[in-house]
Design a protein around this motif. Structure first.
Motif, PDB file in Angstrom:
ATOM      1  N   ALA A 197      29.001 -13.061 -18.193  1.00  0.00           N
ATOM      2  CA  ALA A 197      29.908 -13.839 -19.040  1.00  0.00           C
ATOM      3  C   ALA A 197      31.146 -13.016 -19.372  1.00  0.00           C
ATOM      4  CB  ALA A 197      29.194 -14.267 -20.320  1.00  0.00           C
ATOM      5  N   TYR A 198      30.951 -11.745 -19.680  1.00  0.00           N
ATOM      6  CA  TYR A 198      32.092 -10.855 -19.946  1.00  0.00           C
ATOM      7  C   TYR A 198      33.003 -10.777 -18.729  1.00  0.00           C
ATOM      8  CZ  TYR A 198      34.677  -6.485 -20.232  1.00  0.00           C
ATOM      9  OH  TYR A 198      35.675  -5.538 -20.188  1.00  0.00           O
ATOM     10  N   ARG A 199      32.428 -10.623 -17.542  1.00  0.00           N
ATOM     11  CA  ARG A 199      33.229 -10.595 -16.310  1.00  0.00           C
ATOM     12  C   ARG A 199      34.012 -11.886 -16.144  1.00  0.00           C
ATOM     13  NH1 ARG A 199      32.130  -7.299 -11.594  1.00  0.00           N
ATOM     14  NH2 ARG A 199      32.906  -9.117 -10.450  1.00  0.00           N
ATOM     15  N   GLY A 200      33.335 -13.011 -16.347  1.00  0.00           N
ATOM     16  CA  GLY A 200      33.983 -14.300 -16.146  1.00  0.00           C
ATOM     17  C   GLY A 200      35.083 -14.574 -17.152  1.00  0.00           C
ATOM     18  N   ILE A 201      34.817 -14.296 -18.423  1.00  0.00           N
ATOM     19  CA  ILE A 201      35.831 -14.528 -19.455  1.00  0.00           C
ATOM     20  C   ILE A 201      37.033 -13.633 -19.231  1.00  0.00           C
ATOM     21  CG2 ILE A 201      36.308 -14.275 -21.924  1.00  0.00           C
ATOM     22  CD1 ILE A 201      33.358 -15.100 -22.391  1.00  0.00           C
ATOM     23  N   SER A 202      36.803 -12.359 -18.931  1.00  0.00           N
ATOM     24  CA  SER A 202      37.903 -11.424 -18.671  1.00  0.00           C
ATOM     25  C   SER A 202      38.737 -11.869 -17.479  1.00  0.00           C
ATOM     26  CB  SER A 202      37.349 -10.012 -18.432  1.00  0.00           C
ATOM     27  OG  SER A 202      36.648  -9.540 -19.549  1.00  0.00           O
ATOM     28  N   ASN A 203      38.049 -12.325 -16.437  1.00  0.00           N
ATOM     29  CA  ASN A 203      38.761 -12.769 -15.243  1.00  0.00           C
ATOM     30  C   ASN A 203      39.590 -14.014 -15.511  1.00  0.00           C
ATOM     31  OD1 ASN A 203      38.456 -14.657 -12.514  1.00  0.00           O
ATOM     32  ND2 ASN A 203      38.925 -12.517 -12.069  1.00  0.00           N
ATOM     33  N   CYS A 204      39.044 -14.953 -16.291  1.00  0.00           N
ATOM     34  CA  CYS A 204      39.792 -16.173 -16.621  1.00  0.00           C
ATOM     35  C   CYS A 204      41.047 -15.851 -17.427  1.00  0.00           C
ATOM     36  CB  CYS A 204      38.904 -17.139 -17.399  1.00  0.00           C
ATOM     37  SG  CYS A 204      37.663 -18.000 -16.404  1.00  0.00           S
ATOM     38  N   LEU A 205      40.927 -14.949 -18.381  1.00  0.00           N
ATOM     39  CA  LEU A 205      42.078 -14.587 -19.204  1.00  0.00           C
ATOM     40  C   LEU A 205      43.107 -13.806 -18.393  1.00  0.00           C
ATOM     41  CD1 LEU A 205      40.236 -13.506 -22.478  1.00  0.00           C
ATOM     42  CD2 LEU A 205      41.543 -15.605 -22.102  1.00  0.00           C
ATOM     43  N   ARG A 206      42.648 -12.887 -17.579  1.00  0.00           N
ATOM     44  CA  ARG A 206      43.554 -12.027 -16.817  1.00  0.00           C
ATOM     45  C   ARG A 206      44.312 -12.800 -15.744  1.00  0.00           C
ATOM     46  NH1 ARG A 206      40.180  -8.423 -16.239  1.00  0.00           N
ATOM     47  NH2 ARG A 206      39.281  -9.086 -14.250  1.00  0.00           N
ATOM     48  N   ASN A 207      43.650 -13.777 -15.130  1.00  0.00           N
ATOM     49  CA  ASN A 207      44.260 -14.504 -14.010  1.00  0.00           C
ATOM     50  C   ASN A 207      44.685 -15.925 -14.370  1.00  0.00           C
ATOM     51  OD1 ASN A 207      43.844 -12.692 -11.440  1.00  0.00           O
ATOM     52  ND2 ASN A 207      41.929 -12.546 -12.605  1.00  0.00           N
ATOM     53  N   GLN A 208      44.581 -16.277 -15.653  1.00  0.00           N
ATOM     54  CA  GLN A 208      45.043 -17.573 -16.143  1.00  0.00           C
ATOM     55  C   GLN A 208      44.429 -18.745 -15.360  1.00  0.00           C
ATOM     56  OE1 GLN A 208      49.336 -17.021 -15.857  1.00  0.00           O
ATOM     57  NE2 GLN A 208      49.434 -16.287 -17.969  1.00  0.00           N
ATOM     58  N   HIS A 209      43.123 -18.707 -15.229  1.00  0.00           N
ATOM     59  CA  HIS A 209      42.413 -19.803 -14.590  1.00  0.00           C
ATOM     60  C   HIS A 209      42.366 -21.008 -15.544  1.00  0.00           C
ATOM     61  CE1 HIS A 209      41.500 -17.215 -11.329  1.00  0.00           C
ATOM     62  NE2 HIS A 209      40.582 -16.506 -11.939  1.00  0.00           N
ATOM     63  N   PRO A 210      42.077 -22.204 -15.031  1.00  0.00           N
ATOM     64  CA  PRO A 210      42.026 -23.390 -15.888  1.00  0.00           C
ATOM     65  C   PRO A 210      41.132 -23.188 -17.108  1.00  0.00           C
ATOM     66  CG  PRO A 210      41.940 -24.042 -13.588  1.00  0.00           C
ATOM     67  CD  PRO A 210      41.883 -22.545 -13.600  1.00  0.00           C
ATOM     68  N   THR A 211      41.581 -23.698 -18.240  1.00  0.00           N
ATOM     69  CA  THR A 211      40.910 -23.462 -19.516  1.00  0.00           C
ATOM     70  C   THR A 211      39.471 -23.956 -19.515  1.00  0.00           C
ATOM     71  OG1 THR A 211      43.033 -23.685 -20.652  1.00  0.00           O
ATOM     72  CG2 THR A 211      41.056 -23.880 -21.995  1.00  0.00           C
ATOM     73  N   VAL A 212      39.178 -25.025 -18.777  1.00  0.00           N
ATOM     74  CA  VAL A 212      37.828 -25.577 -18.781  1.00  0.00           C
ATOM     75  C   VAL A 212      36.819 -24.547 -18.283  1.00  0.00           C
ATOM     76  CG1 VAL A 212      37.971 -26.574 -16.459  1.00  0.00           C
ATOM     77  CG2 VAL A 212      36.448 -27.604 -18.173  1.00  0.00           C
ATOM     78  N   PHE A 213      37.236 -23.647 -17.397  1.00  0.00           N
ATOM     79  CA  PHE A 213      36.312 -22.633 -16.901  1.00  0.00           C
ATOM     80  C   PHE A 213      36.152 -21.489 -17.900  1.00  0.00           C
ATOM     81  CE2 PHE A 213      37.835 -24.787 -13.089  1.00  0.00           C
ATOM     82  CZ  PHE A 213      36.624 -25.146 -12.525  1.00  0.00           C
ATOM     83  N   LEU A 214      37.198 -21.215 -18.656  1.00  0.00           N
ATOM     84  CA  LEU A 214      37.068 -20.239 -19.739  1.00  0.00           C
ATOM     85  C   LEU A 214      36.054 -20.743 -20.765  1.00  0.00           C
ATOM     86  CD1 LEU A 214      38.019 -17.667 -21.229  1.00  0.00           C
ATOM     87  CD2 LEU A 214      39.844 -19.054 -22.242  1.00  0.00           C
TER      88      LEU A 214
END
Length: 336
Positions: free
Chosen positions: A51-68
């Motif tokens: 979860a930490y990896r995924g959240i960090s990656n979403c924030l760092r790469n500005q992925h769609p908010t629904v995945f965050l």
């Protein structure tokens, strides 16, 4: 020389009495009085780490908010399971099990709402919220784990099959041919509808050599992406189903497994904790699904050249989707 130690006698637990409607095959309070099921508890660190990896990656790469939001739900699943197996208390059981339903509903929304109207998306969100509340209330009324397991399994299957369909229809060149022909006939390729016409063989487009080459490049790229996506699906699904199989073996042969654990002793006996393996393997499978969903969303939005999947493809590595550097020139290419 003995390479193991005997299982200690069970202790009086700090969190007793047990109020959960489920109690797993791992013996209670044999390692510490502060954790009812120590292996089933600590294996949830896999959820927390991923979860930490995924959240960090979403924030760092500005992925769609629904995945965050989905990764935050994934984190709640891990934390809820940690609390449940530590205490075997009914409220913690609800946090563990219902967070799985809520997170799957979020992914359901992500799969079905993309590209749809505001009205459709709004009605879908209301429907899913109502469904989640119904499952919550009815499960609390029944207190039957089979109901929860069936509801989770059905929702998960619908989301996965829908995502596979969208992936194939949105990326497979053969499936996109009809849509591409219509777009080109309308003059989307060069801004003039009169550049396309119909002949005896069907629709024929007046494309420049550069446009044809770019079209072929995109098709070849998408075929390679599909192959990698199917590898991710196979990897994640195998992990998920493998964990499910070990969990069921743990349930069916619990008495025999407990005897084997005591015969083997610690620490080797923990390798026979099937529910712990379920946590590890389903955590990995769910993480693969979320990363696949992120990559698929970018591809469906025609951003294949702006992002890439980083995955060495080994059993000790986890994939992530990152934005490419120096994509300014690529983004200016025509979208065929």
């Amino acid at each position: 020389m003995r390479l193991s130690i005997p299982y200690p006698a069970p202790k009086v637990g700090y969190w007793e009495p047990v109020t959960a409607t489920l109690n797993w095959c791992e013996e209670d309070y044999y390692a510490t009085k502060y954790s009812a099921e120590i292996v089933n508890t600590i294996t949830n660190f896999m959820f927390m780490y991923l979860a930490y990896r995924g959240i960090s990656n979403c924030l760092r790469n500005q992925h769609p908010t629904v995945f965050l939001v989905s990764f935050f739900g994934y984190l709640v699943v891990g934390c809820g399971s940690f609390a449940f197996h530590s205490t075997l208390k009914y409220p913690m059981q609800l946090v563990d099990e219902l967070s799985m339903i809520y997170t799957t509903c979020i992914m359901f929304y992500a799969s079905f709402a993309r590209g749809r109207s505001f009205i459709f998306s709004f009605l879908l969100s209301i429907s899913l919220a109502s469904l989640a509340l119904f499952i919550t209330g009815y499960y609390h009324y029944l207190q039957d784990p089979v109901f929860h397991q069936n509801a989770y399994g059905i929702l998960t299957a619908i989301v996965v099959f829908r995502s596979v369909y969208v992936m194939e229809s949105g990326l497979r060149p053969q499936w996109k041919a009809k849509e591409r022909e219509l777009r080109l006939l309308s003059g989307f390729s060069n801004g003039h509808a009169d550049t396309a016409h119909e002949d005896a063989n069907g629709l024929k487009k007046n494309l420049s050599k550069e446009e044809i080459e770019e079209l072929k490049r995109c098709d070849d790229r998408d075929i390679k992406i599909l192959k990698t996506m199917w590898t991710m699906i196979a990897f994640g699904l195998s992990s998920f189903l493998g964990g499910f199989a070990l969990w069921n073996i743990d349930n069916i042969f619990c008495n025999q497994l407990r005897q084997w654990r005591r015969d083997i002793g610690l620490p080797w006996g923990i390798l026979l904790e099937g529910h712990g393996w379920w946590h590890l393997m389903t955590g990995i499978g769910a993480y693969f699904y979320l990363v696949w969903g992120i990559w698929l969303r970018h591809c469906l939005n025609n951003n294949q050249d702006q992002v890439e999947l980083l995955w060495p493809r080994s059993w000790t590595s986890f994939p992530s989707v990152v934005r490419r550097k120096n994509t300014a020139n690529v983004s200016q290419k025509k979208n065929l």
